[in-house]
Design an enzyme around this catalytic site. Structure first.
Site, PDB file in Angstrom:
ATOM      1  N   LYS A   1     -97.032 -34.306 -13.421  1.00 55.13           N
ATOM      2  CA  LYS A   1     -97.469 -33.564 -12.224  1.00 55.13           C
ATOM      3  C   LYS A   1     -98.622 -34.318 -11.578  1.00 55.13           C
ATOM      4  O   LYS A   1     -99.507 -34.830 -12.270  1.00 55.13           O
ATOM      5  CB  LYS A   1     -97.896 -32.154 -12.641  1.00 55.13           C
ATOM      6  CG  LYS A   1     -98.222 -31.214 -11.485  1.00 55.13           C
ATOM      7  CD  LYS A   1     -98.514 -29.807 -12.015  1.00 55.13           C
ATOM      8  CE  LYS A   1     -98.872 -28.831 -10.905  1.00 55.13           C
ATOM      9  NZ  LYS A   1     -99.135 -27.465 -11.445  1.00 55.13           N
TER      10      LYS A   1
ATOM     11  N   SER B   1     -97.028 -23.610  -8.972  1.00 55.50           N
ATOM     12  CA  SER B   1     -97.259 -24.815  -8.205  1.00 55.50           C
ATOM     13  C   SER B   1     -96.491 -26.029  -8.708  1.00 55.50           C
ATOM     14  O   SER B   1     -96.261 -26.977  -7.966  1.00 55.50           O
ATOM     15  CB  SER B   1     -98.752 -25.132  -8.204  1.00 55.50           C
ATOM     16  OG  SER B   1     -99.205 -25.442  -9.520  1.00 55.50           O
TER      17      SER B   1
ATOM     18  N   SER C   1     -98.067 -21.541 -13.240  1.00 57.05           N
ATOM     19  CA  SER C   1     -97.449 -22.695 -12.581  1.00 57.05           C
ATOM     20  C   SER C   1     -96.555 -23.569 -13.458  1.00 57.05           C
ATOM     21  O   SER C   1     -95.898 -24.479 -12.936  1.00 57.05           O
ATOM     22  CB  SER C   1     -98.516 -23.575 -11.945  1.00 57.05           C
ATOM     23  OG  SER C   1     -99.004 -22.940 -10.796  1.00 57.05           O
TER      24      SER C   1
HETATM   25  N1  GLN Z   1     -99.269 -19.147  -8.300  1.00 58.51           N
HETATM   26  C1  GLN Z   1    -100.573 -19.003  -8.874  1.00 58.51           C
HETATM   27  C2  GLN Z   1    -101.615 -19.325  -7.853  1.00 58.51           C
HETATM   28  O1  GLN Z   1    -101.264 -19.563  -6.747  1.00 58.51           O
HETATM   29  C3  GLN Z   1    -100.698 -19.856 -10.087  1.00 58.51           C
HETATM   30  C4  GLN Z   1    -101.092 -21.244  -9.808  1.00 58.51           C
HETATM   31  C5  GLN Z   1    -101.182 -22.094 -11.025  1.00 58.51           C
HETATM   32  O2  GLN Z   1    -100.842 -21.680 -12.132  1.00 58.51           O
HETATM   33  N2  GLN Z   1    -101.699 -23.296 -10.834  1.00 58.51           N
HETATM   34  O3  GLN Z   1    -102.779 -19.308  -8.125  1.00 58.51           O
END
Ligand code: GLN
Length: 506
Positions: A85, A160, A184
């Site tokens: 990532k 994400s 994410s």
């Molecule tokens: N979707 C969640 C957010 O927008 C989780 C993001 C993540 O785990 N990096 O914060």
């Protein structure tokens, strides 16, 4: 499109790849090239990778092949390629975190997890797409365009870390690294029919990983099978003196646990607050069937209540923005990152403002503003302080639940993959995707998502989440592996094998 020999290599599990490499049946160069070929063909359609590094990956592959031919003792995953990532710093390789702010940032060092991957002698195929600074559930907040879901190109791959999960689901990598601050790794795994683990907080080093919310962030593996995830988990985890929150204890035996086939006597808790109402019917149906399979494996199903989980989202959206506003203050256009210089003779402050305006997307700005507000004097106690108290209550809910059950389960995400564009105008709707995953980050406990099947409404994959007490990550792999094997039998194969062929789009 006809299947080529090199396509066949990409279909193997990471375990099978490692075995064939060890046997000398295939070379890492062939295996790596097979993935690179597929990336060339499909990445323009999927946008799973932001950067591909054919030279670097092939150089590592050839070194591994040479070492193996010379009879050297090699790590288990040596020669098996991996995607990372774009949140983890890679020396000499652009690292953007999905942001215009870092579009040209070439880190001068490797994150510890990248060093570990290099030590494991795994070729790094490239860097995967993500929501900007890991804020989002769809990759639509990436400054470099969304990733498409390999199951349906008009749908989101989750976020994400949608790039990592889509790459794995589309056989553009057997394994990938993700980061999970609120879901994410797990939510993208759920909507792409893959496996993803968020380890115990502190189990994997965050050194060199671009920070979103430091008390919540955790790096973990994305894979197509539980056993594959365990192998990468073992590579990533372990104490790192460069990260002050890193746990100095032996890594749980996740690889051993991923051979589990029987769950006799195991108490599995169903968390009342994160299933049932509000979950898509097909997602809930696959979850209920999985409970039957857990019973068939010998587990005892108990219902548990975590009464404060209903406040988890609210607490998360105060704690995360607060920490993010502090972490993102480093992007000041002075040291590194984008610099926009307004006309005339602007002050440092004006350069900073112009750079942040141009470098950050709307979601990032929204959270910085929210976090700065929550931390401001006069509001600190009412918002940030209160959220921290709720966080403690959630941790206590987990403690109480883990007295009644060895692991907890829930659907991972309320729905299957939604259509691209569906929720971009509605931040609240986007945030709700993580309703079941956020509590684990707040409490620091480990969680995993495995495919539970495809939902009846749309034939898209649904995920089941497994949660365990801190430092008991091996339980996720034991339950995940046993259930995966059982579901594979009763559903006629892995969920991922039911994905339709990807049609190349211009
Ligand atoms: N979707 C969640 C957010 O927008 C989780 C993001 C993540 O785990 N990096 O914060």
């Amino acid at each position: 499109m006809s299947t080529t020999l090199s396509d066949d290599l990409t279909r193997l599990s990471a375990v099978q790849m490692a075995d064939r490499l060890a046997d000398g049946a295939i070379t890492s160069e062939q295996l790596t090239q097979a993935h690179l070929d597929r990336i060339v063909r499909l990445n323009p359609t999927l946008n799973a990778y932001l950067l591909v590094d054919p030279e670097g990956a092939l150089a590592t592959a050839r070194e591994v092949d040479r070492a193996r031919a010379a009879g050297e003792d090699l790590p288990r995953l040596a020669g098996v390629p991996v995607a990372v990532k774009d949140i983890a710093c890679t020396e000499g390789m652009t690292t953007t975190a999905g942001s215009r702010m870092l579009a040209d940032f070439v880190p001068p060092y490797d994150a510890t997890i990248v060093t570990r991957i290099r030590d494991a002698r795994m070729p790094i195929l490239g860097k995967t797409n993500m929501d900007e600074f890991a804020m989002g559930s769809s990759t639509e907040h990436s400054a470099f365009g969304p990733t498409r879901n390999p199951w349906d190109l008009d749908r989101i791959p989750g976020g994400s870390g949608g790039g990592s999960s889509a790459a794995v689901a589309a056989y553009l990598a057997p394994l990938a690294v993700g980061s999970d601050t609120g879901g994410s790794i797990r939510q993208p795994a759920a909507v792409t029919g893959t496996v993803g683990t968020k380890p115990t907080y502190g189990a994997v080093s965050r050194y060199g990983v671009i920070a979103l919310a430091s008390s919540l962030d955790q790096i973990g593996p994305c894979a197509r099978t539980v056993a594959d995830a365990a192998l990468l988990h073992e590579v990533l985890a372990g104490h790192d003196p460069m990260d002050s929150t890193s746990i100095d204890a032996p890594v749980p035996d996740v690889v051993g646990a991923s051979g589990t086939t029987d769950l006799t006597g195991l108490r599995v808790g169903v968390v009342r607050e994160i299933s049932g109402e509000g979950f898509q019917a097909g997602v809930q149906a696959r979850f209920d069937e999985a409970l039957d399979q857990l019973r068939a494996l010998g587990a005892e199903i108990v219902e548990v209540s975590c009464p404060h989980f209903g406040y988890a989202m609210a607490a998360y959206y105060l704690i995360l923005p607060s920490e993010a506003s502090s972490n993102l203050a480093r992007y000041d256009a002075m040291r590194y990152g984008l610099r926009e210089t307004p006309e005339g003779s602007p002050s440092a402050e004006q350069v900073m403002a112009a750079s942040r305006d141009a470098g950050f997307g709307d979601e990032v700005k929204r959270r910085i503003i929210l976090g700065t507000y929550a931390l401001s004097s006069g509001y600190y106690d009412a918002y940030y302080g209160q959220a921290q108290k709720v966080r403690t209550l959630i941790a206590r809910d987990f403690e109480a639940a883990f007295e009644q059950a060895d692991v907890l389960v829930s659907p991972t995400s309320p729905t299957t993959a939604f259509a691209l564009g569906d929720k971009t105008e509605d931040p609240m709707a986007m945030y709700l995707n993580d309703i079941a995953t956020i509590p684990a980050n707040l409490a620091g406990v480990p969680g995993m998502s495995i495919p539970s099947g495809t939902a009846d409404e749309d034939s898209l994959p649904a995920g089941l989440q497994i949660l365990a007490p801190a430092m008991q990550d091996q339980r996720l792999y034991a339950v995940g592996a046993a259930l995966e094997a059982r579901l594979r039998e009763t559903q006629g194969g892995y969920v991922i094998e039911q994905a339709p062929e990807i049609e190349v789009r211009a």
